[in-house]
Enzyme design. Structure first.
Site, PDB file in Angstrom:
ATOM      1  N   LYS A   1      -1.859  -7.173   6.032  1.00 26.30           N
ATOM      2  CA  LYS A   1      -1.150  -8.054   5.104  1.00 26.30           C
ATOM      3  C   LYS A   1       0.326  -8.167   5.490  1.00 26.30           C
ATOM      4  O   LYS A   1       0.869  -9.269   5.559  1.00 26.30           O
ATOM      5  CB  LYS A   1      -1.267  -7.536   3.662  1.00 26.30           C
ATOM      6  CG  LYS A   1      -0.709  -8.512   2.633  1.00 26.30           C
ATOM      7  CD  LYS A   1      -0.716  -7.938   1.234  1.00 26.30           C
ATOM      8  CE  LYS A   1       0.531  -7.135   0.982  1.00 26.30           C
ATOM      9  NZ  LYS A   1       0.723  -6.768  -0.423  1.00 26.30           N
TER      10      LYS A   1
ATOM     11  N   ASP B   1      -3.048 -10.900  -0.971  1.00 26.28           N
ATOM     12  CA  ASP B   1      -2.701  -9.829  -1.900  1.00 26.28           C
ATOM     13  C   ASP B   1      -3.574  -9.962  -3.148  1.00 26.28           C
ATOM     14  O   ASP B   1      -4.514 -10.758  -3.180  1.00 26.28           O
ATOM     15  CB  ASP B   1      -1.210  -9.855  -2.251  1.00 26.28           C
ATOM     16  CG  ASP B   1      -0.822 -11.065  -3.095  1.00 26.28           C
ATOM     17  OD1 ASP B   1      -1.662 -11.972  -3.293  1.00 26.28           O
ATOM     18  OD2 ASP B   1       0.321 -11.103  -3.583  1.00 26.28           O
TER      19      ASP B   1
END
Length: 214
Positions: free
Chosen positions: A124, A142
């Site tokens: 991420k 997320d």
């Protein structure tokens, strides 16, 4: 898991997002690629607002890997001790700073594999840096995007990798660069976890969420 929306509906959703905000921006403060890496690494299990408050003074004195190493771990901790897991995060920031200084000449690499090899930097974080700094259409999934993707049917998936793949497969190419910012901001401020603001949502007529809070 939500059904997958069709191409034309997804295009309409992102056209509405673009009309509302043509150039969505991430909310983590940074001054260069290095401070972006640090900010994103610090943001795990913390709010962007909390990270920005902690890094406001930090980045004035340590905006390069070498300056961070010169600052030292204990002084770094003093800056970030209001952030969750700060001791472990401080260790990772010092380690990644050492690697960047010694192996990359103080520069942040622009490859996902190289970024993910840094301590405290996962997929991420790497995708956020690739997207925000190098304008690469990488998708940083997320909790906000995961929730929105599954609720709406835009990019459903059982885990973050599946959602990332659904974004790449189903969101039109001309929206890929800003897609994750539009979805994060929509998830953060409209498609909230507990009380989604469906009544004022710009895509409420297109969304597949069955429990719409109208």
């Amino acid at each position: 898991m939500a059904r997958q929306l069709d191409y034309h509906t997804i295009r309409e959703i992102f056209e509405r997002f673009r009309e509302a905000d043509a150039e969505p921006k991430g909310e983590l403060d940074h001054v260069n690629a290095y401070t972006l890496v640090v900010a994103v690494a610090l943001s795990a299990q913390a709010t962007d607002k909390g990270v920005n408050k902690a890094t406001a003074e930090l980045f004035k004195v340590a905006d390069t890997p070498q300056k961070m190493l010169d600052l030292g771990e204990e002084k770094l901790i003093e800056h970030i001790k209001t952030i969750g897991l700060y001791r472990n995060k401080a260790k990772n920031v010092m380690k990644l700073s050492k690697i960047l200084a010694e192996d990359y000449g103080g520069e942040v690499p622009n490859s996902r594999a190289a970024l993910e090899s840094l301590p405290g930097v996962g997929r991420k974080t790497a995708n956020v840096v690739l997207n925000m700094w190098w304008q690469y259409p990488a998708q940083a999934v997320d909790t906000h995007i995961f929730r929105f993707g599954n609720r709406s049917g835009v990019c459903p998936g059982k885990d973050v990798v599946a959602v990332e793949r659904a974004i790449e497969d189903h969101i039109p190419a001309d929206f890929q660069l800003h897609a994750h910012h539009w979805m994060i901001l929509h998830g953060r401020y409209t498609c909230k976890a507990r009380k989604p603001l469906c009544g004022t949502c710009v895509i409420r007529d297109l969304c597949m969420f069955e429990e719409k809070n109208l």
